[in-house]
Write a protein that holds these residues in place. Sequence first.
Motif, PDB file in Angstrom:
ATOM      1  N   ALA A  99      94.062 -32.170  -8.609  1.00 10.55           N
ATOM      2  CA  ALA A  99      93.658 -31.938  -7.130  1.00 10.55           C
ATOM      3  C   ALA A  99      93.936 -33.310  -6.282  1.00 10.55           C
ATOM      4  CB  ALA A  99      92.349 -31.533  -7.120  1.00 10.55           C
ATOM      5  N   TYR A 100      93.746 -34.479  -6.987  1.00 11.07           N
ATOM      6  CA  TYR A 100      93.895 -35.401  -6.294  1.00 11.07           C
ATOM      7  C   TYR A 100      95.631 -35.862  -5.962  1.00 11.07           C
ATOM      8  CZ  TYR A 100      93.900 -40.523  -5.316  1.00 11.07           C
ATOM      9  OH  TYR A 100      93.792 -41.628  -4.585  1.00 11.07           O
ATOM     10  N   ALA A 101      96.273 -35.584  -7.165  1.00 13.85           N
ATOM     11  CA  ALA A 101      97.700 -35.786  -6.991  1.00 13.85           C
ATOM     12  C   ALA A 101      98.291 -34.647  -6.234  1.00 13.85           C
ATOM     13  CB  ALA A 101      98.210 -35.463  -8.150  1.00 13.85           C
ATOM     14  N   SER A 102      97.609 -33.404  -6.121  1.00 14.35           N
ATOM     15  CA  SER A 102      98.287 -32.238  -5.226  1.00 14.35           C
ATOM     16  C   SER A 102      97.884 -32.660  -3.845  1.00 14.35           C
ATOM     17  CB  SER A 102      97.718 -31.150  -5.569  1.00 14.35           C
ATOM     18  OG  SER A 102      97.816 -30.145  -4.611  1.00 14.35           O
ATOM     19  N   SER A 103      96.618 -33.113  -3.479  1.00  9.38           N
ATOM     20  CA  SER A 103      96.289 -33.444  -2.081  1.00  9.38           C
ATOM     21  C   SER A 103      97.170 -34.559  -1.606  1.00  9.38           C
ATOM     22  CB  SER A 103      94.831 -33.741  -1.977  1.00  9.38           C
ATOM     23  OG  SER A 103      94.448 -34.941  -2.650  1.00  9.38           O
TER      24      SER A 103
END
Length: 260
Positions: free
Chosen positions: A151-155
Amino acid sequence: MNRLTGKICIVTGSGRGIGAAIARAFANEGAKVVVTDRHAESAKAVASELGCDFLRLDVSSEADWDALKAGFPHCDVLVNNAGVTGFEDAMRPHDPENATLEDWRAVHAVNLDGTFLGCRYAIGAMRDKGAGSIVNISSRSGLVGIPAAAAYASSKAAVRNHTKSVALYCAEQGLNIRCNSIHPAAVLTPMWEPMLGDGPDREARMAAFVADTPLRRFGDPAEVAALAVLLASDEAAYMTGAELNIDGGLLAGSAATPNA
Ligand code: ADP
């Protein structure tokens, strides 16, 4: 040092870490800094150190941005820095198979929604002068996949792309509002604490991050702040829609290293 003299510079999440370093560097350049953070106490502490304004602002809250707009209808520089990894409260799984929708959304609410709301505020608050600089703090994780922190990478990847949409939109509108993203990696801040832990493996984990980094050391928040000053200042007048890595050389080589 007067590259930002008299400019109203708002920095989100500046109660600690990279944001606090940016607030300090901006103040050093003569800016009228506004320290904002979800935690009023940490924002207040940094603001009193710098002798500047502070405001409690949860970047994921539209109402909080409306309140900021009421107090600061004009700004010259906005740094969208506030961010979360999702590991702040507990080390729950954040991989693509096991992450919960709730955790996924919570990370995007801060990192991505917060950046969207910030950019939207800033475009309106810079329209009167038709000029300004928006600096979005993305991450090395916005450029490569991170299985354990999906999620961190996607955001952060979405922050990178939204930066370019904002840059192009403002240019199309005939506005001299520049928008660029910074991509730090291995910059030691409190964000790392839950991942490093305080157990016997801590030193080994730190050594592993350093071993992956070509310059063989962690970066310092002040080094990221120096880049934010450049992008905020008129020295970067011809830069918009750009992405700048500050990662000790990590992204120059293989993107396959597993660390965030
Ligand atoms: P970094 O490595 O990005 O500096 P930190 O965790 O040390 O990471 O700092 C992030 C800052 O962002 C903290 O001061 C934190 O309180 C702030 N922050 C986190 N979530 C929000 C939010 N929703 N709104 C505003 N500030 C936030």
